[in-house]
Design an enzyme around this catalytic site. Structure first.
Site, short mmCIF file in Angstrom:
data_model
loop_
_atom_site.label_atom_id
_atom_site.label_comp_id
_atom_site.label_asym_id
_atom_site.label_seq_id
_atom_site.Cartn_x
_atom_site.Cartn_y
_atom_site.Cartn_z
CG ASP A 1 -1.63 1.19 1.54
OD1 ASP A 1 -2.31 1.65 0.60
OD2 ASP A 1 -1.58 1.72 2.66
CG ASP B 1 -2.12 7.43 0.30
OD1 ASP B 1 -2.31 8.64 0.32
OD2 ASP B 1 -1.99 6.77 -0.75
NE ARG C 1 -12.06 9.80 0.87
CZ ARG C 1 -11.15 8.84 0.92
NH1 ARG C 1 -10.04 9.04 1.58
NH2 ARG C 1 -11.36 7.68 0.31
CB SER D 1 -1.83 3.46 -4.20
OG SER D 1 -2.44 4.57 -3.59
N GLY D 2 -4.95 2.73 -3.37
CA GLY D 2 -6.29 3.28 -3.58
C GLY D 2 -6.23 4.80 -3.75
CE LYS E 1 -4.94 -0.83 -1.86
NZ LYS E 1 -4.08 -0.25 -0.85
MG LIG Z 1 -2.86 3.17 3.53
#
Ligand SMILES: [Mg+2]
Length: 291
Positions: A81, A83, A126, A170-171, A215
């Site tokens: 991942d 973040d 967001r 990554s999301g 993922k």
């Molecule tokens: Mg994260």
């Protein structure tokens, strides 16, 4: 056969001889320092419940204990991942800061990462709030508001030097994942694509989005492509959307993770930095590739 590995934060190591002696007295095994005062292993500890015993003795001391199998210990594929895992921030929160709405966005991020909100809905909500943000400001956020998580580069460089393939999944967004992935040394990066009109964010994300299923699928796909069993893989992350890949990987590590993730991951780092993932795999200080 199994190995108990103790690791601590290299920037503030809390692993001392006294703690090691206290644990050794209870669980036995052959003691081997992997990195003096930072990582140690107990090979073939005698006690069946050695992990719990070690964690009880450690108590509040900032040391992580994990029990790893000897078989397939060195992993050939790492999926990570971004973040709050490979970087210290949540990029989307920092983009919000550029518009003066960091708190509003961060609150949604926090709940999504705890698994309390649907990931896709939370992402759309967001990104919608970021509508109109110029590309230049996105790049400024990337340059000035993001920091690398400690130990990330040595983790990637060492695993790659020893033949592993490394993927960032990554999301978050490609504008960040491609950039930081390349600088950390990942072989590839996958992330969501922010949409622009006239160099301003439209407030939308391209479909399909990268979510927890993506993922997991990436882990399975890369393992299949490289003819690896999932036992040969390692996954690391902190959010609810990382849990499926963490559970599926041979060594799935929750790092500084949300409670829901930590509770369900077999391996946990609450204090150690990313270099600790190397010690879990049996790498020693001399094996580490720092460049
Ligand atoms: Mg994260």
């Amino acid at each position: 056969m199994s190995i108990l590995v103790l690791t601590t934060n290299p920037a503030n190591p809390k692993l001392d001889e006294e703690l090691v002696r206290a644990i050794h007295a209870e669980i036995g095994g052959t003691v081997n320092w992997l990195h003096q005062s930072i990582a140690i292993e107990f090979i073939n500890p005698k006690a069946a419940a050695s992990l719990q015993i070690a964690r009880d003795i450690i108590g509040d001391t900032k040391v992580d204990a994990n029990l790893v199998p000897v078989l397939n210990r060195r992993k050939k594929l790492l999926i990570a991942d971004m973040d709050s895992t490979m970087i210290n921030e949540e990029c989307i929160d920092e983009l919000g800061a550029a518009l003066g709405i960091k708190e509003q966005i961060a609150e949604i991020t926090e709940r999504a990462m705890r698994g309390e909100l649907d990931f896709e809905e939370a992402l759309d909500a967001r990104v919608g709030l970021l509508k109109g943000l110029p590309l230049d400001q996105v790049k400024e956020v990337r340059r000035e508001r993001i920091s690398y998580a400690a130990g990330g580069r040595v983790l990637i460089q060492t695993m790659k030097t020893h033949g592993a393939y490394t993927a960032l999944v990554s999301g978050g967004f490609t504008l960040f994942a491609d950039y930081f992935g390349k600088r950390i040394g990942f072989d590839e990066a996958t992330a969501n694509v922010l949409e622009f009109n006239d160099d301003r964010l439209t407030g939308t994300v391209a479909r399909p989005i990268v979510d927890k299923d993506t993922k997991l699928a990436k882990l399975q796909q890369l393992a299949a492509e490289q003819n690896l069993s999932l036992d040969d893989t390692m996954a690391v992350g902190d959010g609810a959307n990382d849990l499926m890949m963490i559970r599926a990987a041979g060594m799935g590590v929750a790092i500084h993770a949300k409670p829901i993730v930590a509770a369900e991951a077999q391996y946990q780092f609450n204090h150690s930095d990313l270099s600790g993932l190397l010690y879990l795999q049996g790498y020693e200080e001399a094996d580490l590739v720092r460049q």
